[in-house]
Design a protein around this motif. Structure first.
Motif, PDB file in Angstrom:
ATOM      1  N   VAL A 189      -1.287  -1.982   0.702  1.00 49.29           N
ATOM      2  CA  VAL A 189      -0.414  -1.921   1.879  1.00 49.29           C
ATOM      3  C   VAL A 189      -1.256  -1.845   3.153  1.00 49.29           C
ATOM      4  O   VAL A 189      -0.959  -2.512   4.147  1.00 49.29           O
ATOM      5  CB  VAL A 189       0.560  -0.724   1.777  1.00 49.29           C
ATOM      6  CG1 VAL A 189       1.273  -0.473   3.103  1.00 49.29           C
ATOM      7  CG2 VAL A 189       1.582  -0.983   0.673  1.00 49.29           C
ATOM      8  N   GLN A 190      -2.353  -1.076   3.092  1.00 51.95           N
ATOM      9  CA  GLN A 190      -3.235  -0.987   4.273  1.00 51.95           C
ATOM     10  C   GLN A 190      -3.811  -2.351   4.632  1.00 51.95           C
ATOM     11  O   GLN A 190      -4.086  -2.644   5.786  1.00 51.95           O
ATOM     12  CB  GLN A 190      -4.382  -0.015   3.992  1.00 51.95           C
ATOM     13  CG  GLN A 190      -3.998   1.439   4.116  1.00 51.95           C
ATOM     14  CD  GLN A 190      -5.183   2.357   3.879  1.00 51.95           C
ATOM     15  OE1 GLN A 190      -5.831   2.276   2.832  1.00 51.95           O
ATOM     16  NE2 GLN A 190      -5.470   3.213   4.839  1.00 51.95           N
ATOM     17  N   GLN A 191      -4.014  -3.169   3.602  1.00 53.54           N
ATOM     18  CA  GLN A 191      -4.597  -4.495   3.835  1.00 53.54           C
ATOM     19  C   GLN A 191      -3.547  -5.558   4.144  1.00 53.54           C
ATOM     20  O   GLN A 191      -3.842  -6.748   4.179  1.00 53.54           O
ATOM     21  CB  GLN A 191      -5.424  -4.919   2.606  1.00 53.54           C
ATOM     22  CG  GLN A 191      -6.681  -4.074   2.454  1.00 53.54           C
ATOM     23  CD  GLN A 191      -7.357  -4.260   1.104  1.00 53.54           C
ATOM     24  OE1 GLN A 191      -6.798  -4.884   0.197  1.00 53.54           O
ATOM     25  NE2 GLN A 191      -8.548  -3.720   0.968  1.00 53.54           N
ATOM     26  N   GLY A 192      -2.291  -5.115   4.284  1.00 50.98           N
ATOM     27  CA  GLY A 192      -1.248  -6.056   4.687  1.00 50.98           C
ATOM     28  C   GLY A 192      -0.501  -6.706   3.537  1.00 50.98           C
ATOM     29  O   GLY A 192       0.349  -7.576   3.752  1.00 50.98           O
ATOM     30  N   GLU A 193      -0.807  -6.306   2.296  1.00 48.86           N
ATOM     31  CA  GLU A 193      -0.088  -6.876   1.147  1.00 48.86           C
ATOM     32  C   GLU A 193       1.171  -6.052   0.868  1.00 48.86           C
ATOM     33  O   GLU A 193       1.301  -4.921   1.313  1.00 48.86           O
ATOM     34  CB  GLU A 193      -0.972  -6.846  -0.105  1.00 48.86           C
ATOM     35  CG  GLU A 193      -2.137  -7.803  -0.079  1.00 48.86           C
ATOM     36  CD  GLU A 193      -3.043  -7.572  -1.285  1.00 48.86           C
ATOM     37  OE1 GLU A 193      -2.541  -7.578  -2.417  1.00 48.86           O
ATOM     38  OE2 GLU A 193      -4.241  -7.364  -1.065  1.00 48.86           O
TER      39      GLU A 193
END
Ligand code: FES
Ligand SMILES: [Fe+2]
Length: 405
Positions: free
Chosen positions: A378-382
């Motif tokens: 989630v932190q990486q945008g997924e």
């Protein structure tokens, strides 16, 4: 190892392993945090979470705390559920003291009226009932009802997923209905057990993937709390699934057969626990472990029951010494501890730095590892596993159950 002296004192010459100089225990905050803006808090905000039992949401406003946020929950005169930031956008008094009307909730202080989506419908002290009321918006969260519960989505609107559907819960047979339980602390179906469990949600959730404690805590240490079938030590296999972790616990039976108990959890905080009386068949329900804040959580259980089985599927019987948990004395809780004692005994957060994980903790480690991995995604945008944006996505299959062969 030094021998203890055969008298009433310890070996005072032994200098090893003493508590003096012990470093303070630390919790792994990456796992514990739930507030908005924290990595875990943002991850958890990508899912719908139950916030109340539908039947308990009425025209009397209710205080709700979830993921560290204080909110007010109510059902307006038209039956719509509202979940609003409690401090009125006018001058900040709490809508908990508001009055619910046909179209929404009216603040007690100066009468501003808010719809369930925060729109302001009336400002009675202002000329013409508020000429600029259209631009006012009380902060709100969307809700929906399913399985007898109210669910809320508290994450970014553009990432709002569909409500997950679980295949074994979707249809009710003749005579079946959803039984809902929010008596979180001490035991299912204990009417006097408080709903607030004074420890982090993860302690309760990861415990589901710990089949060995069923043999010790629930079958031998405190007597038989669930079923005599769990007295023998199981052989256990854990594995990852597409949406969580599953275990198979195998036990030899006196008749030469095998009891296979399959239990599974779904990211981020959902379980499907098989019946604890060891009766055959698929798990009859689902459980959610919902963070109130970093040190407290609550649980919601939904089971498909009939008039005959209601209140009996999980811990329908008094848990310890013939009593419900809430009836136990302090001494009885020491003598007959259950999940409440074991988990809150870890502290309101576990001291992870002091843990000594062993082979039998594999399921706990797998849950923690998967959560950390999902948080990173989630932190990486997924998008995390377990969310879908497709309204026609197929329901999640649940394999949990007790099976005899
Ligand atoms: S504080 Fe709510 S209407 Fe004034
Ligand atoms: Fe347990």
């Amino acid at each position: 190892m030094t021998e203890l002296l055969n008298d009433t004192t310890t070996d005072i010459t032994d200098t090893q392993g003493r508590a003096y100089g012990r470093q303070p225990g630390m919790s792994d905050q990456q796992l514990m945090e739930v507030a908005a803006g924290t990595p875990m808090g943002e991850y958890l905000r990508r899912f719908w979470h139950p916030v109340a039992v539908s039947a308990e949401v009425s025209t009397t406003p209710k205080k709700v705390k979830i993921l560290g946020e204080d909110l007010v929950l109510f059902r307006d005169g038209k039956g719509r559920v509202g979940l609003l930031y409690p401090h009125c956008m006018h001058r900040g008094t709490s809508l908990y003291y508001g009055r619910v009307e046909e179209e929404g909730i009216r603040c007690c202080y100066h009468g501003w009226l808010f719809r369930v989506n925060g729109e302001c419908l009336d400002q009675p002290c202002e000329p013409g009932g508020g000429q600029r009321k259209e631009v006012a918006r009380q902060p709100w969260y969307p809700t929906q009802e399913k399985y007898g519960l109210v669910f809320a989505y508290m994450g970014p609107p553009e990432k709002q997923p569909e409500m997950p559907r679980f295949a074994h819960m979707e249809t009710l047979a003749e005579g079946e209905f959803y039984e809902v339980d929010n008596s979180g602390f001490g035991g299912y179906n204990d009417a006097n057990a408080p709903a607030i469990v004074p420890c982090n949600w993860l302690q309760d959730f990861e415990n589901v993937m710990d089949p060995y404690h069923v043999q010790v805590l629930h079958s031998t240490f405190s007597g038989v709390q669930f079923s005599e079938k769990f007295i023998s030590m199981p052989k256990v296999e854990w594995s990852y699934t597409d949406t969580g972790v599953i275990y198979h616990a195998y036990r030899g039976l006196d008749n030469g057969g095998t009891l296979t108990r399959i239990n599974s959890v779904f990211m981020p905080n959902i379980s499907a626990v098989p019946r604890v009386d060891a009766s055959e068949g698929q798990a009859p329900g689902l459980g959610w472990y919902v963070p109130i804040d970093e040190h407290n959580h609550t649980t919601f259980w939904v089971s498909k029951v009939t008039e005959e089985t209601k209140g009996k599927l999980y811990r329908g019987l008094p848990m310890h010494n013939g009593k419900y948990w809430s009836e136990l004395t302090e001494e009885e809780r020491q003598k007959y501890p259950g999940d409440a004692e074991a988990q809150t005994g870890q502290g309101s957060q576990p001291r992870h730095s002091e843990w000594h994980l062993a082979m039998s903790d594999r399921g706990v480690s797998m849950v923690q590892r998967m959560l950390k991995n999902e948080v990173k995604k989630v932190q990486q945008g997924e998008d995390p596993i377990g969310v879908t944006f497709d309204a026609n996505a197929s329901a999640i299959e649940v394999k949990s159950g007790n099976y005899y062969s």
